[in-house]
Enzyme design. Structure first.
Site, mmCIF file in Angstrom:
data_model
loop_
_atom_site.group_PDB
_atom_site.id
_atom_site.type_symbol
_atom_site.label_atom_id
_atom_site.label_comp_id
_atom_site.label_asym_id
_atom_site.label_seq_id
_atom_site.Cartn_x
_atom_site.Cartn_y
_atom_site.Cartn_z
ATOM 1 N N GLN A 1 0.841 -1.198 0.000
ATOM 2 C CA GLN A 1 0.000 0.000 0.000
ATOM 3 C C GLN A 1 0.874 1.245 0.000
ATOM 4 O O GLN A 1 1.776 1.391 0.827
ATOM 5 C CB GLN A 1 -0.944 0.054 1.197
ATOM 6 C CG GLN A 1 -1.919 1.230 1.034
ATOM 7 C CD GLN A 1 -2.858 1.426 2.188
ATOM 8 O OE1 GLN A 1 -2.431 1.751 3.295
ATOM 9 N NE2 GLN A 1 -4.153 1.261 1.939
ATOM 10 N N CYS B 1 -6.815 7.128 4.729
ATOM 11 C CA CYS B 1 -6.223 7.444 6.031
ATOM 12 C C CYS B 1 -6.485 8.912 6.391
ATOM 13 O O CYS B 1 -6.216 9.799 5.586
ATOM 14 C CB CYS B 1 -4.716 7.174 6.016
ATOM 15 S SG CYS B 1 -3.922 7.512 7.605
#
Length: 332
Positions: free
Chosen positions: A71, A101
């Protein structure tokens, strides 16, 4: 437009979320032993760190981890393309772009959940990443940010990225609140809306959709499979890792093994790492929840927590902790 390769559907059914400070290589090797069919994800790594940093540390991976995804965080298409190419060269099976996030650090860097407000930037980044590597490029996103609760905004974001060639989306099925909540609160406070992920799959059946967020047990995880390709577990997989094994056996077949059998299968890897100079504490921190809710579970955790940091700590400590769990029968 270059289309990103599809991921075999059976590899999407069960996956473990990328989790900062948790899903390092030691953790992923352990999870692979528990769940041979799960798709595993690295911690988020910023594209700039991949291009300019210590790749041997940042991209560390054991051959037994596959299939495993890297990621990436970032918002600059050219930099993300470089990092995607490097990740693929290091052997990762997928490159995933973080668009979910909500931490202050990612907001300051204008990436993560902030990108939900910049669909064209995400599309440009995804197109550059797809052109730079031959492995699938995927996106992990939220439903929106702050008070944006418009379905059309969410599906418009998805459609823009699909236009860049992406066809696989991990949907953390809640909004990200960029102000007023910590990252921990952002995983708990904004309400879950799994129905949006289900609707996305119904209205865009050609897409591969994995649902993430708040999945706590085997029944919840299994229920999602009636609507989307897969369920991605986060904290539940880390804090109660035996759940991964139970799901893998339930969904893919095989024999249910005991916690002790699975842990002892980890010993060869642990001893190789110790021989390389890795401290036991960096490995055993991922094991603490294996006996959660089981007789001796608290003692198991205590022995590892108190002893693994001591000089010379080795597999003997793990065996000592295991003895404390084997005095009483365990539930499956």
């Amino acid at each position: 437009m270059i289309a990103s390769p599809a991921i075999p559907t059976e590899q999407l059914r069960l996956s473990v979320a990328p989790m900062m400070d948790w899903t390092d290589s030691h953790c992923r090797v352990f999870h692979r032993l528990l769940a041979p069919h799960a798709r595993l994800y690295s911690e988020m790594v910023h594209a700039n760190a991949v291009v300019l940093g210590d790749r041997a540390r940042l991209l560390a991976m054991d051959p037994g981890e596959h299939p495993v995804a890297l990621q990436l965080g970032g918002s600059e298409p050219a930099l993300l393309a470089q990092a995607a190419r490097i990740g693929a060269e290091w052997g990762y099976d997928e490159i995933n772009l973080n668009c979910g996030c909500p931490s202050d650090r990612v907001q300051a860097g204008r990436f993560g959940a902030c990108l939900m407000r910049e669909p064209q930037r995400v599309a440009d980044s995804v197109a550059a990443m797809i052109a730079a590597c031959s492995v699938p490029v995927t996106v992990k996103c939220r439903l929106g940010v702050d008070d944006d609760h418009e379905w059309q905004h969410f599906v418009g974001f998805i459609d823009t990225i699909v236009g860049a060639g992406c066809q696989t989306f991990v949907v953390h099925a809640r909004n990200a609140w960029l102000k007023g909540l910590s990252p921990k609160e952002n995983r708990e406070v904004p309400p879950l809306r799994y129905d949006w992920a289900y609707r996305l799959k119904r209205e865009r059946p050609q897409l591969q959709v994995i649902v993430n967020g708040g999945i706590a047990d085997a029944e919840e995880a299994s229920a999602h499979l009636a609507h989307v390709e897969g369920a991605m577990l986060g904290r539940a997989a880390y804090h109660t890792p035996y759940l991964l094994h139970a799901l893998d056996v339930r969904w893919f077949g095989g024999e249910l093994q005991s916690r002790a059998e699975l842990l002892r299968a980890y010993r060869p890897y642990v001893e190789v790492q110790l021989a390389r100079g890795v401290s036991l504490k960096h490995i055993t921190r991922h094991l603490l929840g294996l006996f959660a809710g089981q007789p001796g579970g608290r003692a198991f955790r205590q022995v590892l927590s108190e002893g693994a940091h001591k000089p010379g700590a080795d597999w003997t400590l793990v065996e000592h902790a295991l003895v404390l769990t084997e005095r009483e029968p365990h539930s499956p």
